[in-house]
Write a protein that holds these residues in place. Structure first.
Motif, PDB file in Angstrom:
ATOM      1  N   SER A  12     -15.236 -18.524 -42.292  1.00 29.25           N
ATOM      2  CA  SER A  12     -15.666 -17.125 -42.302  1.00 29.25           C
ATOM      3  C   SER A  12     -15.187 -16.375 -41.069  1.00 29.25           C
ATOM      4  O   SER A  12     -14.968 -15.175 -41.131  1.00 29.25           O
ATOM      5  CB  SER A  12     -17.184 -17.025 -42.435  1.00 29.25           C
ATOM      6  OG  SER A  12     -17.800 -17.582 -41.288  1.00 29.25           O
ATOM      7  N   ASP A  13     -15.015 -17.075 -39.941  1.00 30.49           N
ATOM      8  CA  ASP A  13     -14.510 -16.420 -38.740  1.00 30.49           C
ATOM      9  C   ASP A  13     -13.084 -15.924 -38.946  1.00 30.49           C
ATOM     10  O   ASP A  13     -12.682 -14.914 -38.404  1.00 30.49           O
ATOM     11  CB  ASP A  13     -14.539 -17.373 -37.541  1.00 30.49           C
ATOM     12  CG  ASP A  13     -15.961 -17.689 -37.088  1.00 30.49           C
ATOM     13  OD1 ASP A  13     -16.873 -16.894 -37.413  1.00 30.49           O
ATOM     14  OD2 ASP A  13     -16.157 -18.727 -36.427  1.00 30.49           O
ATOM     15  N   GLN A  16     -12.823 -12.685 -41.895  1.00 31.25           N
ATOM     16  CA  GLN A  16     -13.179 -11.311 -41.543  1.00 31.25           C
ATOM     17  C   GLN A  16     -12.003 -10.552 -40.928  1.00 31.25           C
ATOM     18  O   GLN A  16     -11.713  -9.439 -41.361  1.00 31.25           O
ATOM     19  CB  GLN A  16     -14.392 -11.277 -40.626  1.00 31.25           C
ATOM     20  CG  GLN A  16     -14.868  -9.857 -40.377  1.00 31.25           C
ATOM     21  CD  GLN A  16     -16.183  -9.807 -39.637  1.00 31.25           C
ATOM     22  OE1 GLN A  16     -16.743 -10.835 -39.306  1.00 31.25           O
ATOM     23  NE2 GLN A  16     -16.648  -8.622 -39.376  1.00 31.25           N
ATOM     24  N   GLU A  20     -10.258  -7.245 -42.574  1.00 27.39           N
ATOM     25  CA  GLU A  20     -10.134  -5.991 -41.828  1.00 27.39           C
ATOM     26  C   GLU A  20      -8.676  -5.550 -41.753  1.00 27.39           C
ATOM     27  O   GLU A  20      -8.366  -4.371 -41.890  1.00 27.39           O
ATOM     28  CB  GLU A  20     -10.711  -6.140 -40.426  1.00 27.39           C
ATOM     29  CG  GLU A  20     -12.224  -6.268 -40.403  1.00 27.39           C
ATOM     30  CD  GLU A  20     -12.768  -6.594 -39.019  1.00 27.39           C
ATOM     31  OE1 GLU A  20     -11.973  -6.652 -38.050  1.00 27.39           O
ATOM     32  OE2 GLU A  20     -13.985  -6.789 -38.914  1.00 27.39           O
TER      33      GLU A  20
END
Length: 91
Positions: A12-13, A16, A20
């Motif tokens: 998940s790091d 993101q 973006e």
């Protein structure tokens, strides 16, 4: 806020920043698209489909180029499949 008792899902790091970046790219492309003009049609001398593309500031120059005949959606799809599409940038 994230709950410190629940671990983040794996990866998940990394996801993101990629999401973006994709959203930022989409905004830039949309902004660029708003500044472009285009004409699509068949060349008078061949069956190639011509896509003329340029910035809105180049719009007057489109009038000085040879006319393009209208092209139906089915003809356009066939030209794409047969690699008979010519892209011209108008300065």
């Amino acid at each position: 806020m994230t709950d410190p008792t629940r671990p983040d899902p794996p990866g998940s790091d990394e996801a993101q920043p990629q999401a973006e970046g994709a959203a930022q790219l989409a905004r830039h492309l949309e902004s660029l698209g708003a500044q472009l003009v285009w004409r699509v049609g068949k060349d008078e001398l061949s069956d190639d489909v011509v896509v003329r593309l340029g910035f809105a500031s180049a719009t007057p120059r489109f009038a000085h180029l040879p006319r393009l005949r209208s092209v139906a959606d089915t003809e356009l799809q066939a030209a794409v499949q047969e690699n008979r599409v010519v892209i011209e940038w108008v300065d």
